[in-house]
Write a protein that holds these residues in place. Structure first.
Motif, mmCIF file in Angstrom:
data_model
loop_
_atom_site.group_PDB
_atom_site.id
_atom_site.type_symbol
_atom_site.label_atom_id
_atom_site.label_comp_id
_atom_site.label_asym_id
_atom_site.label_seq_id
_atom_site.Cartn_x
_atom_site.Cartn_y
_atom_site.Cartn_z
ATOM 1 N N ALA A 576 6.759 16.464 -1.001
ATOM 2 C CA ALA A 576 6.797 15.416 -2.031
ATOM 3 C C ALA A 576 5.842 14.291 -1.671
ATOM 4 C CB ALA A 576 8.213 14.874 -2.173
ATOM 5 N N THR A 577 4.945 13.959 -2.604
ATOM 6 C CA THR A 577 3.968 12.899 -2.398
ATOM 7 C C THR A 577 4.270 11.728 -3.332
ATOM 8 O OG1 THR A 577 2.432 13.758 -4.049
ATOM 9 C CG2 THR A 577 2.263 14.661 -1.820
ATOM 10 N N SER A 578 3.570 10.626 -3.144
ATOM 11 C CA SER A 578 3.906 9.409 -3.879
ATOM 12 C C SER A 578 3.187 9.272 -5.219
ATOM 13 C CB SER A 578 3.607 8.181 -3.018
ATOM 14 O OG SER A 578 2.229 8.113 -2.726
ATOM 15 N N SER A 579 2.180 10.115 -5.479
ATOM 16 C CA SER A 579 1.455 10.006 -6.754
ATOM 17 C C SER A 579 0.779 11.335 -7.079
ATOM 18 C CB SER A 579 0.402 8.897 -6.683
ATOM 19 O OG SER A 579 -0.656 9.275 -5.810
ATOM 20 N N ASP A 692 6.268 12.342 1.994
ATOM 21 C CA ASP A 692 5.281 11.303 2.257
ATOM 22 C C ASP A 692 5.321 10.334 1.082
ATOM 23 O OD1 ASP A 692 3.294 9.821 3.454
ATOM 24 O OD2 ASP A 692 1.670 11.005 2.590
ATOM 25 N N LYS A 693 6.475 9.736 0.888
ATOM 26 C CA LYS A 693 6.676 8.798 -0.207
ATOM 27 C C LYS A 693 7.928 7.974 0.080
ATOM 28 C CE LYS A 693 8.099 10.252 -4.191
ATOM 29 N NZ LYS A 693 8.118 10.961 -5.468
ATOM 30 N N LEU A 694 8.018 6.851 -0.581
ATOM 31 C CA LEU A 694 9.182 5.988 -0.439
ATOM 32 C C LEU A 694 10.245 6.427 -1.437
ATOM 33 C CD1 LEU A 694 10.431 3.451 0.879
ATOM 34 C CD2 LEU A 694 9.428 2.117 -0.990
ATOM 35 N N MET A 695 11.442 6.730 -0.931
ATOM 36 C CA MET A 695 12.545 7.116 -1.805
ATOM 37 C C MET A 695 13.797 6.379 -1.363
ATOM 38 S SD MET A 695 11.957 11.246 -2.139
ATOM 39 C CE MET A 695 12.801 11.388 -3.704
#
Length: 718
Positions: A576-579, A692-695
């Motif tokens: 999972a990536t942020s964009s 690699d993302k904020l969750m």
């Protein structure tokens, strides 16, 4: 109380059972023939009227007709339908019944609704004798059988306080292998293995099934506190009325895999809570709130929601029960599961289009009671061709309609559910979620409770991990920068110094620099006064994680550890990536660094006129072209929904890719996403999640839960 002798424990249990709804007179040491005579007597008493047995007892030949039907059905799953079918047909051969001799009649055998009432009989059998399948083997003797209306439906094996309950379970397994549970005894639906301090119960897998210890359950109370003492089990699980309900309502003949299932305690309490709420509903009120069930991902919410609906339908407390899914593909998946769970006489209705949905909602046919549809289809019911008109709405609101909403933390906070509630103002709504929206993470000033009503039952992820019903999390944080380097960068920035020499040569800057180098913790925290204290990580700009250095380190970790974490390419991963741009960047980087790794990416395919649209379009084209070449497909942007469906099927090893593990070249190793597939998608073949993302809040738990179906899993956090 400790029992050193099994015989003493057995006598204590028998006495306790007679005080919990079972008859005082215990049937001791019977053979199968003895129990058939007992059943014949009960059938006669319950069917002696002129329309059935006409006061002429059943003959041995007529009982043999029933045994032959049982033998033909053979499996506990099919026999569950026989038991709950209420009646059995025989051809009369008793000449004393001159009215029916030579004719077929129907006998009442069991009614799931006659709980501790009507003609229901509850008998205890002590030490039943089982004939072995071979003359070479000795006959066996069980501990306790519980009969309902003469049918042996629950078998109990005991051990004393010094023997583990696993030995009682093993004895049941051994009996089954020896062919004990055949003939009349094949009616047994539930096994109970018990010693004074521990009890497990499980469904009979039948002659072709396998005993699976993962489905040996401990009973618990409403608050999920385990009930281990034998007296507590007698007072709850195997008491009357619970034992009657267990057979009639809380066993599930699952046609999808041919296995009889029995519900866990938390599933029972949840389904019962919804059923009770509906039974007490004032249907004259408008916009009534039902409540919500908080059951963690992987705990069997689909079965629980189905049983809730089945209880409501069977009780006739509602005219329609509608399963509302938040995505069309989940609706298709749930429809298959619900149809697998349903009885032979029950129909689960699909809704191919709006017109069909409207017709089934207006219908008075009992076959159209249970309906599966999507929240999108239901919310558009007023707008689409063939949708509702004013007269339709009037008809609908005259019916008692229950909505059961799956994944209630997601789309239910948008306009779609509001539209549905406004259209069906007299309906009552229930939500199922593993991650409820609470005050801390409210959406649009709403929580799950404000949308659905009070929490009716909770089985949290902590409960599931404790009970080993779901797997725990095993997260690893992978550093792409050294902590010291991050500290130094933040300390210099906060001290407004170009380098360490400048920071240490200025007294004011030195104080600030040393504070961040020595005192400030890496991670932020909440202090004793509920004040948020920032950590080093809170001062780092997000741009730090968007540069090539970081991305290359992430890809290095994924590729170097892939073989180990995937268990030699047996399992798959989700990254999972942020964009969307990051997803495309990572796709291209992994493709370049490790071309042998079979990867693809999934994100919103819509192309708009905003900045970056060209980059997104080029990325989508590249991803789909690569996928088509790898898997010999022909997807386009126009068929992106089918592209997504194919990816999901490959990752879950489902049709048309059921045995994909035998053809590694047809598998997907790694799926790169932004938001898709991180909630509502389950596959036991996904064992690693890369983030690699904020969750936060419900999103992080939902994402983590994609891997808890697999025994060998990991989570890599960058």
């Amino acid at each position: 109380m400790t029992f050193t002798k099994e015989s003493e424990f057995e006598e204590a249990l028998l006495l306790a059972l007679t005080k919990k709804g079972w008859e005082d007179e215990v049937i001791k040491n019977p053979t199968e023939a003895d129990l058939l005579k007992n059943w014949a007597n009960i059938l006669f008493e319950n069917n002696r009227d002129i329309d059935r047995l006409n006061n002429a007892p059943l003959t041995e030949g007529e009982m043999q007709q029933i045994v032959e039907q049982i033998t033909a059905l053979r499996t506990p799953l099919k026999l569950n339908g026989f038991i709950n079918g209420k009646t059995v047909a025989i051809k009369r051969d008793n000449p004393d019944d001159k009215l029916h001799f030579g004719k077929e009649i129907s006998l009442k055998i069991y009614d799931r609704h006659e709980i501790a009432a009507g003609q229901s009989r509850y008998q205890i059998v002590q030490q039943p004798r089982f004939k072995s399948k071979s003359k070479i083997l000795n006959d066996r003797r069980g501990d306790i059988l519980l009969l309902i209306n003469g049918m042996p439906l629950i078998h109990i094996e005991l051990k004393n306080s010094n023997v583990a309950v696993s030995q009682a379970a093993y004895q049941i397994e051994n009996y089954s292998r020896s062919g004990v549970f055949t003939g009349l005894f094949s009616l047994v639906q539930v096994f109970v293995a018990m010693q004074p301090e521990e009890t497990v119960y499980f469904a009979n897998p039948g002659p072709d099934g396998k005993f699976n210890k993962d489905f040996y359950f401990h009973w618990a109370d409403f608050n999920n506190e385990p009930k281990n003492n034998w007296n507590d089990i007698v007072s709850s699980l195997i008491s009357i009325p619970m034992a009657h309900q267990l057979i009639g309502f809380y066993t599930v003949p699952d046609d999808s895999d041919g296995v009889l299932k029995v519900m866990r305690s938390y599933q029972y309490f949840a389904a019962n809570a919804i059923s009770d709420k509906v039974a007490k509903t004032d249907w004259k009120s408008k916009h009534a709130l039902g409540g919500f069930i908080w059951h963690t991902t992987g705990s069997g919410k689909t079965m629980t929601s189905f049983k809730s609906a089945q209880l409501i339908a069977n009780s006739k407390d509602a005219d329609k029960v509608i399963f509302l899914m938040d995505r069309i593909e989940l609706g298709t998946q749930s429809l298959k599961e619900y149809r697998g769970f349903s009885d032979e006489k029950e129909e689960i209705q699909a809704t191919e289009n709006t017109s069909v949905l409207v017709t089934k909602l207006k219908s008075n046919d009992p076959a159209n009671t249970l309906i599966v549809t999507s929240i999108q289809k239901m919310s558009n019911i007023n707008d689409e061709e063939g949708g509702l008109n004013a007269h339709d709405i009037e008809i609908m609101n005259s019916k008692r309609i229950v909505f059961i909403v799956d994944e209630a933390h997601r789309s239910t906070f948008g306009d779609m559910l509001i539209d549905i509630k406004n259209t069906f103002s007299s309906a009552i709504f229930f939500g199922f979620t593993g991650t409820p929206i609470l005050e801390e993470n409210e959406k649009k000033l709403n929580t799950t409770a404000t949308v659905f009503g009070d929490e009716l039952h909770r089985y949290s992820i902590a409960d599931g991990i404790r009970d080993k019903n779901v797997l725990g999390f095993d997260p690893y944080k992978i550093l792409t920068y050294k902590d010291l380097d991050l500290r130094r960068a933040v300390a210099l920035e906060q001290a407004r110094a170009a380098d360490e020499e400048e920071a240490l040569s200025d007294p004011k800057k030195k104080v600030i620099f040393n504070k961040f180098m020595k005192l400030v913790k890496m991670a932020g925290h909440i202090d004793s006064n509920d004040k948020n204290i920032k950590g080093i990580e809170d001062y780092i700009a997000t741009a730090q994680y968007q540069n090539d250095i970081h991305k290359e380190k992430v890809v290095e970790d994924i590729t170097e550890n892939w073989f180990r974490l995937s268990d030699a390419n047996k399992f798959h991963g989700i990254f999972a990536t942020s964009s969307i741009n990051e997803a495309i960047d990572y796709y291209r980087l992994i493709k370049r660094v490790k071309p042998a790794l079979k990867i693809t990416a999934l994100f919103d395919p819509n192309i708009d006129n905003n900045e970056g649209a060209e980059y997104k379009e080029d990325g989508l084209v590249e991803i789909i072209e690569d996928y088509n070449a790898q898997y010999k497909q022909d997807f386009t942007l126009a068929t992106h929904a089918k592209f997504k469906k194919d990816i999901a099927a490959r990752l879950a090893h489902k049709a048309p890719h059921q045995r994909i593990e035998k053809t590694p070249e047809a598998q997907i190793d790694l799926l790169i996403v932004v938001n898709q597939m991180l909630t509502g998608f389950d596959s036991k073949w996904i064992n690693t999640l890369y983030l690699d993302k904020l969750m936060e809040y419900e999103n992080i738990i939902q994402a983590f839960s994609r891997t808890i179906c697999c025994d060998l899993f990991a989570m890599q956090l960058f």
